[in-house]
Design a protein around this motif. Structure first.
Motif, PDB file in Angstrom:
ATOM      1  N   ALA A  24       0.852  -1.190   0.000  1.00 36.72           N
ATOM      2  CA  ALA A  24       0.000   0.000   0.000  1.00 36.72           C
ATOM      3  C   ALA A  24       0.885   1.236   0.000  1.00 36.72           C
ATOM      4  CB  ALA A  24      -0.916   0.005   1.220  1.00 36.72           C
ATOM      5  N   GLN A  25       0.395   2.281  -0.622  1.00 39.81           N
ATOM      6  CA  GLN A  25       1.102   3.558  -0.642  1.00 39.81           C
ATOM      7  C   GLN A  25       0.523   4.431   0.457  1.00 39.81           C
ATOM      8  OE1 GLN A  25      -0.008   4.575  -4.612  1.00 39.81           O
ATOM      9  NE2 GLN A  25       1.826   3.671  -5.490  1.00 39.81           N
ATOM     10  N   LEU A  26       1.366   5.209   1.115  1.00 36.56           N
ATOM     11  CA  LEU A  26       0.868   6.066   2.172  1.00 36.56           C
ATOM     12  C   LEU A  26       1.756   7.276   2.374  1.00 36.56           C
ATOM     13  CD1 LEU A  26       1.736   4.718   5.645  1.00 36.56           C
ATOM     14  CD2 LEU A  26       2.119   3.284   3.702  1.00 36.56           C
ATOM     15  N   PHE A  27       1.197   8.261   3.064  1.00 34.98           N
ATOM     16  CA  PHE A  27       1.909   9.478   3.425  1.00 34.98           C
ATOM     17  C   PHE A  27       2.425   9.344   4.853  1.00 34.98           C
ATOM     18  CE2 PHE A  27      -0.746  11.075   0.014  1.00 34.98           C
ATOM     19  CZ  PHE A  27       0.101  11.966  -0.634  1.00 34.98           C
ATOM     20  N   PRO A  28       3.456  10.098   5.222  1.00 34.41           N
ATOM     21  CA  PRO A  28       3.948  10.049   6.601  1.00 34.41           C
ATOM     22  C   PRO A  28       2.866  10.359   7.632  1.00 34.41           C
ATOM     23  CG  PRO A  28       5.568  11.139   5.233  1.00 34.41           C
ATOM     24  CD  PRO A  28       4.349  10.908   4.373  1.00 34.41           C
ATOM     25  N   ARG A  29       1.897  11.198   7.284  1.00 37.60           N
ATOM     26  CA  ARG A  29       0.832  11.524   8.240  1.00 37.60           C
ATOM     27  C   ARG A  29      -0.036  10.304   8.560  1.00 37.60           C
ATOM     28  NH1 ARG A  29      -0.997  14.197   3.378  1.00 37.60           N
ATOM     29  NH2 ARG A  29      -2.713  12.996   2.491  1.00 37.60           N
ATOM     30  N   ASP A  30       0.013   9.255   7.733  1.00 37.99           N
ATOM     31  CA  ASP A  30      -0.784   8.050   7.956  1.00 37.99           C
ATOM     32  C   ASP A  30      -0.100   7.041   8.872  1.00 37.99           C
ATOM     33  OD1 ASP A  30      -2.628   9.078   6.128  1.00 37.99           O
ATOM     34  OD2 ASP A  30      -1.621   8.108   4.436  1.00 37.99           O
ATOM     35  N   LYS A  37       0.921   7.064  12.040  1.00 41.94           N
ATOM     36  CA  LYS A  37       0.364   6.890  13.394  1.00 41.94           C
ATOM     37  C   LYS A  37      -0.890   6.017  13.353  1.00 41.94           C
ATOM     38  CE  LYS A  37       2.894   9.802  15.939  1.00 41.94           C
ATOM     39  NZ  LYS A  37       3.477   9.612  17.209  1.00 41.94           N
ATOM     40  N   ARG A  38      -1.714   6.223  12.331  1.00 40.77           N
ATOM     41  CA  ARG A  38      -2.930   5.423  12.191  1.00 40.77           C
ATOM     42  C   ARG A  38      -2.592   3.956  11.923  1.00 40.77           C
ATOM     43  NH1 ARG A  38      -5.935   8.330   8.118  1.00 40.77           N
ATOM     44  NH2 ARG A  38      -5.322   6.718   6.679  1.00 40.77           N
ATOM     45  N   ARG A  39      -1.561   3.707  11.132  1.00 37.67           N
ATOM     46  CA  ARG A  39      -1.144   2.323  10.860  1.00 37.67           C
ATOM     47  C   ARG A  39      -0.640   1.651  12.137  1.00 37.67           C
ATOM     48  NH1 ARG A  39      -3.001   0.917   5.819  1.00 37.67           N
ATOM     49  NH2 ARG A  39      -2.602   2.624   4.413  1.00 37.67           N
ATOM     50  N   GLU A  40       0.097   2.410  12.931  1.00 39.59           N
ATOM     51  CA  GLU A  40       0.622   1.861  14.183  1.00 39.59           C
ATOM     52  C   GLU A  40      -0.524   1.562  15.158  1.00 39.59           C
ATOM     53  OE1 GLU A  40       3.981   0.633  16.548  1.00 39.59           O
ATOM     54  OE2 GLU A  40       3.538   0.836  14.422  1.00 39.59           O
ATOM     55  N   MET A  41      -1.522   2.426  15.196  1.00 41.60           N
ATOM     56  CA  MET A  41      -2.688   2.181  16.041  1.00 41.60           C
ATOM     57  C   MET A  41      -3.387   0.890  15.603  1.00 41.60           C
ATOM     58  SD  MET A  41      -6.056   4.546  16.644  1.00 41.60           S
ATOM     59  CE  MET A  41      -6.768   4.132  15.063  1.00 41.60           C
ATOM     60  N   GLY A  84      -8.214   1.357  19.372  1.00 47.26           N
ATOM     61  CA  GLY A  84      -9.113   2.305  18.737  1.00 47.26           C
ATOM     62  C   GLY A  84      -9.905   1.707  17.596  1.00 47.26           C
ATOM     63  N   GLY A  85     -11.046   2.310  17.325  1.00 48.61           N
ATOM     64  CA  GLY A  85     -11.888   1.867  16.225  1.00 48.61           C
ATOM     65  C   GLY A  85     -12.669   0.606  16.572  1.00 48.61           C
ATOM     66  N   ASP A  86     -13.297   0.027  15.557  1.00 46.30           N
ATOM     67  CA  ASP A  86     -14.090  -1.189  15.730  1.00 46.30           C
ATOM     68  C   ASP A  86     -13.158  -2.386  15.790  1.00 46.30           C
ATOM     69  OD1 ASP A  86     -16.020  -3.148  15.771  1.00 46.30           O
ATOM     70  OD2 ASP A  86     -16.403  -3.050  13.611  1.00 46.30           O
ATOM     71  N   LEU A  87     -13.110  -3.060  16.935  1.00 46.52           N
ATOM     72  CA  LEU A  87     -12.221  -4.218  17.118  1.00 46.52           C
ATOM     73  C   LEU A  87     -13.004  -5.527  17.178  1.00 46.52           C
ATOM     74  CD1 LEU A  87      -9.825  -2.701  19.799  1.00 46.52           C
ATOM     75  CD2 LEU A  87      -9.522  -2.776  17.327  1.00 46.52           C
ATOM     76  N   THR A 145       3.470  12.922  -4.930  1.00 48.91           N
ATOM     77  CA  THR A 145       2.799  11.779  -5.533  1.00 48.91           C
ATOM     78  C   THR A 145       1.381  11.755  -4.987  1.00 48.91           C
ATOM     79  OG1 THR A 145       3.503  10.277  -3.792  1.00 48.91           O
ATOM     80  CG2 THR A 145       4.903  10.402  -5.737  1.00 48.91           C
ATOM     81  N   LYS A 146       0.456  11.322  -5.786  1.00 46.04           N
ATOM     82  CA  LYS A 146      -0.943  11.347  -5.397  1.00 46.04           C
ATOM     83  C   LYS A 146      -1.224  10.418  -4.212  1.00 46.04           C
ATOM     84  CE  LYS A 146      -4.297   9.801  -8.172  1.00 46.04           C
ATOM     85  NZ  LYS A 146      -5.208   9.729  -9.314  1.00 46.04           N
ATOM     86  N   LYS A 147      -0.503   9.312  -4.124  1.00 48.62           N
ATOM     87  CA  LYS A 147      -0.789   8.321  -3.093  1.00 48.62           C
ATOM     88  C   LYS A 147       0.275   8.252  -2.011  1.00 48.62           C
ATOM     89  CE  LYS A 147      -3.728   5.655  -6.028  1.00 48.62           C
ATOM     90  NZ  LYS A 147      -4.243   4.368  -6.350  1.00 48.62           N
ATOM     91  N   GLY A 148       1.275   9.086  -2.067  1.00 46.37           N
ATOM     92  CA  GLY A 148       2.259   9.159  -0.999  1.00 46.37           C
ATOM     93  C   GLY A 148       3.608   8.574  -1.359  1.00 46.37           C
ATOM     94  N   PRO A 149       4.660   9.027  -0.669  1.00 48.67           N
ATOM     95  CA  PRO A 149       6.021   8.600  -0.980  1.00 48.67           C
ATOM     96  C   PRO A 149       6.445   7.304  -0.289  1.00 48.67           C
ATOM     97  CG  PRO A 149       6.079  10.269   0.698  1.00 48.67           C
ATOM     98  CD  PRO A 149       4.635  10.116   0.311  1.00 48.67           C
ATOM     99  N   LEU A 150       5.664   6.807   0.642  1.00 48.35           N
ATOM    100  CA  LEU A 150       6.044   5.619   1.404  1.00 48.35           C
ATOM    101  C   LEU A 150       5.295   4.391   0.908  1.00 48.35           C
ATOM    102  CD1 LEU A 150       5.925   7.172   4.981  1.00 48.35           C
ATOM    103  CD2 LEU A 150       7.918   6.850   3.525  1.00 48.35           C
ATOM    104  N   ARG A 151       5.882   3.220   1.149  1.00 48.28           N
ATOM    105  CA  ARG A 151       5.249   1.954   0.788  1.00 48.28           C
ATOM    106  C   ARG A 151       5.203   1.063   2.016  1.00 48.28           C
ATOM    107  NH1 ARG A 151       4.551   5.128  -2.285  1.00 48.28           N
ATOM    108  NH2 ARG A 151       4.961   5.202  -4.489  1.00 48.28           N
ATOM    109  N   GLU A 152       4.061   0.461   2.222  1.00 45.65           N
ATOM    110  CA  GLU A 152       3.871  -0.485   3.321  1.00 45.65           C
ATOM    111  C   GLU A 152       3.666  -1.857   2.722  1.00 45.65           C
ATOM    112  OE1 GLU A 152       0.761  -0.922   6.969  1.00 45.65           O
ATOM    113  OE2 GLU A 152      -0.061  -0.493   5.006  1.00 45.65           O
ATOM    114  N   GLY A 153       4.371  -2.828   3.232  1.00 47.81           N
ATOM    115  CA  GLY A 153       4.189  -4.203   2.791  1.00 47.81           C
ATOM    116  C   GLY A 153       3.625  -5.043   3.919  1.00 47.81           C
TER     117      GLY A 153
END
Length: 129
Positions: free
Chosen positions: A26-32, A34-38, A44-47, A114-122
């Protein structure tokens, strides 16, 4: 001239009840981050869909605790350095209008947009069976 293979007798692949391995990027921005770590820590959220007894089997391969804060601080430091590297030469040439314009613009992300962010999550999920 192109050559196309023919499939006269295609055979469908058998359907699996569960996938043994799932690999997703997945592509993501640095601002995302913290949400990935959560999400990784199951906070948080529906568990309701989480099987909490399996959570301890998850393994993070990259990064120590606090790596996100370190990374975000590095991004801000690099953005400040880039801004300083833009201002200094203009001040040296006494281009005060450009210095004012760049200063007012402020910090810029230190990567090409980039439209979807400079980082990649695997994410690799493997079924033990």
């Amino acid at each position: 001239m192109s050559f196309q293979h023919r499939f006269d007798n295609p055979v469908p692949a058998p359907r699996l009840d569960h996938a043994p391995v799932v690999l997703r990027f997945a592509q993501l921005f640095p601002r995302d981050l913290k949400r990935r770590e959560m999400h990784r820590k199951r906070k948080g959220g529906d568990l309701s869909h989480i099987r909490h007894h399996l959570t301890e089997l998850n393994h993070r391969w990259v990064g120590e605790e606090g790596w996100i804060d370190d990374f975000l601080q590095t991004v801000e430091r690099v953005a400040r350095e880039n801004l300083r590297n833009e201002i200094d030469p203009r001040e040296g040439k006494r281009r005060w209008t450009e210095v004012k314009r760049v200063t007012q613009r402020g910090l810029v992300d230190p990567w090409k947009f980039t439209k979807k962010g400079p980082l990649r999550e695997g994410i690799l999920t493997v079924n033990k069976d």
